[in-house]
Structures are given as C-alpha cells and as structure tokens.
Design an enzyme around this catalytic site. Sequence first.
Site, PDB file in Angstrom:
ATOM      1  N   GLY A 139      63.313 -70.478 -85.903  1.00  0.00           N
ATOM      2  CA  GLY A 139      62.489 -71.172 -86.881  1.00  0.00           C
ATOM      3  C   GLY A 139      62.883 -70.980 -88.342  1.00  0.00           C
ATOM      4  N   ARG A 180      64.177 -59.193 -82.627  1.00  0.00           N
ATOM      5  CA  ARG A 180      64.225 -58.377 -81.405  1.00  0.00           C
ATOM      6  C   ARG A 180      65.200 -58.938 -80.381  1.00  0.00           C
ATOM      7  NH1 ARG A 180      58.053 -59.012 -80.205  1.00  0.00           N
ATOM      8  NH2 ARG A 180      58.758 -61.064 -80.891  1.00  0.00           N
ATOM      9  N   ARG A 181      65.558 -60.216 -80.504  1.00  0.00           N
ATOM     10  CA  ARG A 181      66.414 -60.825 -79.480  1.00  0.00           C
ATOM     11  C   ARG A 181      67.880 -60.745 -79.915  1.00  0.00           C
ATOM     12  NH1 ARG A 181      62.813 -66.200 -78.864  1.00  0.00           N
ATOM     13  NH2 ARG A 181      62.383 -65.654 -81.031  1.00  0.00           N
ATOM     14  N   ASP A 192      61.629 -53.911 -83.743  1.00  0.00           N
ATOM     15  CA  ASP A 192      60.304 -54.527 -83.730  1.00  0.00           C
ATOM     16  C   ASP A 192      59.588 -54.061 -84.993  1.00  0.00           C
ATOM     17  OD1 ASP A 192      57.539 -55.070 -83.260  1.00  0.00           O
ATOM     18  OD2 ASP A 192      57.880 -55.003 -81.090  1.00  0.00           O
ATOM     19  N   ASN A 231      59.429 -62.595 -93.171  1.00  0.00           N
ATOM     20  CA  ASN A 231      59.121 -63.829 -92.447  1.00  0.00           C
ATOM     21  C   ASN A 231      58.623 -63.572 -91.024  1.00  0.00           C
ATOM     22  OD1 ASN A 231      59.652 -66.794 -91.580  1.00  0.00           O
ATOM     23  ND2 ASN A 231      61.062 -65.618 -90.298  1.00  0.00           N
ATOM     24  N   TYR A 245      44.237 -64.926 -87.086  1.00  0.00           N
ATOM     25  CA  TYR A 245      45.509 -65.366 -87.692  1.00  0.00           C
ATOM     26  C   TYR A 245      45.290 -65.681 -89.170  1.00  0.00           C
ATOM     27  CZ  TYR A 245      49.761 -67.946 -88.776  1.00  0.00           C
ATOM     28  OH  TYR A 245      50.927 -68.363 -89.382  1.00  0.00           O
ATOM     29  N   LYS A 265      46.980 -63.894 -92.496  1.00  0.00           N
ATOM     30  CA  LYS A 265      47.731 -64.603 -93.539  1.00  0.00           C
ATOM     31  C   LYS A 265      47.017 -64.527 -94.896  1.00  0.00           C
ATOM     32  CE  LYS A 265      51.448 -65.682 -91.374  1.00  0.00           C
ATOM     33  NZ  LYS A 265      52.774 -65.209 -91.812  1.00  0.00           N
ATOM     34  N   GLY A 278      52.239 -75.339 -94.235  1.00  0.00           N
ATOM     35  CA  GLY A 278      51.356 -75.844 -93.186  1.00  0.00           C
ATOM     36  C   GLY A 278      52.162 -75.938 -91.899  1.00  0.00           C
ATOM     37  N   GLU A 317      59.294 -72.467 -82.874  1.00  0.00           N
ATOM     38  CA  GLU A 317      58.777 -71.901 -81.615  1.00  0.00           C
ATOM     39  C   GLU A 317      57.362 -71.340 -81.779  1.00  0.00           C
ATOM     40  OE1 GLU A 317      61.712 -69.092 -80.228  1.00  0.00           O
ATOM     41  OE2 GLU A 317      63.266 -70.622 -80.320  1.00  0.00           O
TER      42      GLU A 317
HETATM   43  P1  NDP Z   1      59.084 -68.647 -84.703  1.00  0.00           P
HETATM   44  O1  NDP Z   1      58.264 -68.264 -83.519  1.00  0.00           O
HETATM   45  O2  NDP Z   1      60.082 -69.732 -84.544  1.00  0.00           O
HETATM   46  O3  NDP Z   1      59.810 -67.359 -85.316  1.00  0.00           O
HETATM   47  C1  NDP Z   1      59.155 -66.127 -85.417  1.00  0.00           C
HETATM   48  C2  NDP Z   1      60.182 -65.058 -85.766  1.00  0.00           C
HETATM   49  O4  NDP Z   1      59.502 -63.806 -85.933  1.00  0.00           O
HETATM   50  C3  NDP Z   1      61.212 -64.863 -84.663  1.00  0.00           C
HETATM   51  O5  NDP Z   1      62.485 -64.753 -85.252  1.00  0.00           O
HETATM   52  C4  NDP Z   1      60.805 -63.562 -84.006  1.00  0.00           C
HETATM   53  O6  NDP Z   1      61.959 -62.866 -83.581  1.00  0.00           O
HETATM   54  C5  NDP Z   1      60.155 -62.817 -85.179  1.00  0.00           C
HETATM   55  N1  NDP Z   1      59.206 -61.824 -84.697  1.00  0.00           N
HETATM   56  C6  NDP Z   1      58.033 -62.063 -84.064  1.00  0.00           C
HETATM   57  N2  NDP Z   1      57.446 -60.902 -83.722  1.00  0.00           N
HETATM   58  C7  NDP Z   1      58.277 -59.905 -84.147  1.00  0.00           C
HETATM   59  C8  NDP Z   1      58.226 -58.490 -84.077  1.00  0.00           C
HETATM   60  N3  NDP Z   1      57.201 -57.849 -83.480  1.00  0.00           N
HETATM   61  N4  NDP Z   1      59.231 -57.768 -84.626  1.00  0.00           N
HETATM   62  C9  NDP Z   1      60.271 -58.410 -85.208  1.00  0.00           C
HETATM   63  N5  NDP Z   1      60.379 -59.746 -85.308  1.00  0.00           N
HETATM   64  C10 NDP Z   1      59.387 -60.482 -84.782  1.00  0.00           C
HETATM   65  O7  NDP Z   1      58.026 -69.034 -85.839  1.00  0.00           O
HETATM   66  P2  NDP Z   1      58.186 -69.553 -87.351  1.00  0.00           P
HETATM   67  O8  NDP Z   1      59.591 -69.606 -87.777  1.00  0.00           O
HETATM   68  O9  NDP Z   1      57.362 -70.773 -87.464  1.00  0.00           O
HETATM   69  O10 NDP Z   1      57.401 -68.383 -88.105  1.00  0.00           O
HETATM   70  C11 NDP Z   1      57.955 -67.604 -89.143  1.00  0.00           C
HETATM   71  C12 NDP Z   1      56.853 -67.230 -90.117  1.00  0.00           C
HETATM   72  O11 NDP Z   1      56.303 -68.414 -90.681  1.00  0.00           O
HETATM   73  C13 NDP Z   1      55.687 -66.493 -89.489  1.00  0.00           C
HETATM   74  O12 NDP Z   1      55.267 -65.460 -90.356  1.00  0.00           O
HETATM   75  C14 NDP Z   1      54.605 -67.556 -89.359  1.00  0.00           C
HETATM   76  O13 NDP Z   1      53.302 -67.013 -89.377  1.00  0.00           O
HETATM   77  C15 NDP Z   1      54.897 -68.365 -90.600  1.00  0.00           C
HETATM   78  N6  NDP Z   1      54.385 -69.728 -90.605  1.00  0.00           N
HETATM   79  C16 NDP Z   1      54.677 -70.601 -89.603  1.00  0.00           C
HETATM   80  C17 NDP Z   1      54.177 -71.889 -89.623  1.00  0.00           C
HETATM   81  C18 NDP Z   1      54.414 -72.881 -88.531  1.00  0.00           C
HETATM   82  O14 NDP Z   1      53.640 -73.860 -88.418  1.00  0.00           O
HETATM   83  N7  NDP Z   1      55.461 -72.740 -87.714  1.00  0.00           N
HETATM   84  C19 NDP Z   1      53.353 -72.348 -90.749  1.00  0.00           C
HETATM   85  C20 NDP Z   1      53.077 -71.334 -91.738  1.00  0.00           C
HETATM   86  C21 NDP Z   1      53.603 -70.081 -91.663  1.00  0.00           C
HETATM   87  P3  NDP Z   1      62.123 -62.063 -82.193  1.00  0.00           P
HETATM   88  O15 NDP Z   1      61.193 -62.688 -81.197  1.00  0.00           O
HETATM   89  O16 NDP Z   1      63.576 -62.187 -81.853  1.00  0.00           O
HETATM   90  O17 NDP Z   1      61.758 -60.670 -82.571  1.00  0.00           O
HETATM   91  C1  8X3 Z   2      50.912 -71.869 -89.287  1.00  0.00           C
HETATM   92  C2  8X3 Z   2      50.125 -73.097 -89.674  1.00  0.00           C
HETATM   93  O1  8X3 Z   2      47.947 -74.374 -89.252  1.00  0.00           O
HETATM   94  O2  8X3 Z   2      49.009 -73.299 -87.340  1.00  0.00           O
HETATM   95  O3  8X3 Z   2      50.649 -70.804 -90.130  1.00  0.00           O
HETATM   96  O4  8X3 Z   2      47.883 -71.973 -88.990  1.00  0.00           O
HETATM   97  S1  8X3 Z   2      48.691 -73.163 -88.749  1.00  0.00           S
END
Ligand code: NDP
Ligand code: 8X3
Length: 250
Positions: free
Chosen positions: A13, A34-35, A58, A85, A151, A155, A182, A187
């Site tokens: 992401g 982690r992956r 982690d 992030n 959640y 945030k 937003g 994923e």
């Molecule tokens: P993804 O699920 O695509 O990516 C999440 C990332 O976080 C992965 O790379 C995962 O890596 C990592 N991650 C999750 N848990 C852990 C952990 N315990 N330790 C280390 N790494 C971790 O989501 P997004 O890219 O969408 O999310 C990224 C950020 O953006 C988040 O903070 C999310 O809350 C925020 N966000 C997302 C939105 C959306 O609609 N998608 C909107 C607003 C904010 P791995 O599993 O390999 O550890």
């Molecule tokens: C991700 C956006 O609307 O799913 O932070 O909370 S929402």
Amino acid sequence: MKKTALITGATSGIGRATAHEFAKHGINLILCGRRQERLDTIKNALSKQTNVHTLNFDVRDRKATFEAIKYLPEKYQNIDILINNAGNAHGLDPIQTGNLDDWDAMMDINVKGLLYVSKAIIPQMTARKSGHIINIGSSAGKEVYPKGNVYCGSKHAVVAITEGMRIDLNPFGIKVTAINPGLVETEFSQVRFKGDAIANNVYKGYKALQPEDIAEMIQFAISRPAHVNIADVLMFCTAQASSTIVNKES
Ligand code: NDP
Ligand code: 8X3
C-alpha cells in the site's frame, strides 16, 4: 548529499508506493515490515535506483524495534526522514460487540508502534537538530464514524501525537507532518475484514485514492524548502466528502 528515509509498513500500500516514489528521487531507503519476502522483492526492484536496506520487525515488539534501528549498518545510521506508516484497521464493529484482540492490535500497532519507532529515531534528530517525521494518520483521525470507534481513536491519537511532536521538537528545527487520507485502495480492507468478501466491495463503484497519490503528497512534503513545513493534510478522493459520504455508482 543523499538523504536517508526509514519507512514502516513498506511491504504494501502507501508505504510501498512511498518507497517507489523516494527511489525515483535517489533517497536511500530503510524499508520495514514483517513480510521478508516482500521486502526482498521491493529491495530487488529499487536497488537499481538507490541504496536499500530492509528491517524485519513487528512494531509492537519494543525490544525488536529498538534493536533493529540501533544496529543498522553504518551508512544507514543517520535517518533524515521517518515515515510512520505501519498500521491497519482491525474489524468494524459497534463498541458493545467489539473484539478485544482487534482493539489491542489497533492501539498497539497504530499508536504504540508509532511511538516506539519514533523514540528509537528522534534522539539522533534532536542531536543533529534536523529531520522530518511524517505520521500517516487518517480522515478517521479527524472524524469518528459508526463502528469506527477504536480505529478512529487510534488515528485521533496519531493526530494528537503529531501535534505534540511538532511542539516538543520545534526548538530543534525538526519538521513534523500529519498526512490524513480518506479511502485508499490498498490491502487495508483485506486486513480490516480478515479476508471476508465484504473487503472486495469497499473500493467498488467509485475511484478511491491510490497509494501513489499519498506517496506523491509525502514526496511534496519532504521536498519543500527548509523554512516550509506541511503541518497537516487531509486528502479525499473526489467521490468522498466525509467518512460517511461517498458518491458511488449504483
Ligand atoms: P496496507 O494493509 O496495504 O499496509 C499496511 C502496512 O503496515 C503493511 O506494510 C504491513 O506490513 C504494515 N504493518 C501492519 N502491522 C504491522 C506490525 N505489527 N508491525 C510492522 N508493520 C506492520 O494498508 P495501507 O497502506 O492502506 O495503510 C498504511 C497506513 O495508512 C496505515 O497506518 C493506515 O491506517 C493508514 N491509512 C489507510 C487508509 C486506507 O484507506 N487504506 C486511509 C487512511 C489511512 P507487514 O504486514 O509486512 O508487517
Ligand atoms: C482509513 C480510512 O475511512 O476506512 O483510515 O477509516 S477509513
């Protein structure tokens, strides 16, 4: 001189898109997640453009987080840019039936994990009197929506912590930015709904933000002149007006 950025959640992401964006600009990268297989794949792809080091930990594991950052190879030890992030939503339930494991995951990863990584890096930034921290919040950090409870709480905490960082780090000339998207098509929904079919519908009927859109905003923020700090950004796709108003084709 080339800058070095550490990105958490770089395996997917927004984090992965930011790694690609930064590589285009020749920024040295420390990519965390982690992956390991994914980290290896991204490293292979980006090593043609810049130097890449991967860290597998982690963010919930305080000891692993501090050790990974402490024992970085010499050439990666000065971190100029931190992108906090890593994070996810886990579940979408009313408060009365919420799952305790989901609550733990969101508070431990989105809030405490962000704090651990920051604590491991901020002292070198204050010592050098320079640096830029970008925390990925959310529109959920600005507005609470039905069943978003924990959640949204996590945030809102990210937004508050970002403001606190900006105040406390002000004497050191360190920039602190919150970027609050937003709906972004990543994923995220697969994680939130634990692979349930409902996840496939979240981004249907409209064009959600793409991870590259957020990466471009992050690149914009880090490339401003020294006297400019982008403090707080709220980003929606055009179809979204608020957490609960999305103009979807039926
Ligand atoms: P993804 O699920 O695509 O990516 C999440 C990332 O976080 C992965 O790379 C995962 O890596 C990592 N991650 C999750 N848990 C852990 C952990 N315990 N330790 C280390 N790494 C971790 O989501 P997004 O890219 O969408 O999310 C990224 C950020 O953006 C988040 O903070 C999310 O809350 C925020 N966000 C997302 C939105 C959306 O609609 N998608 C909107 C607003 C904010 P791995 O599993 O390999 O550890
Ligand atoms: C991700 C956006 O609307 O799913 O932070 O909370 S929402």
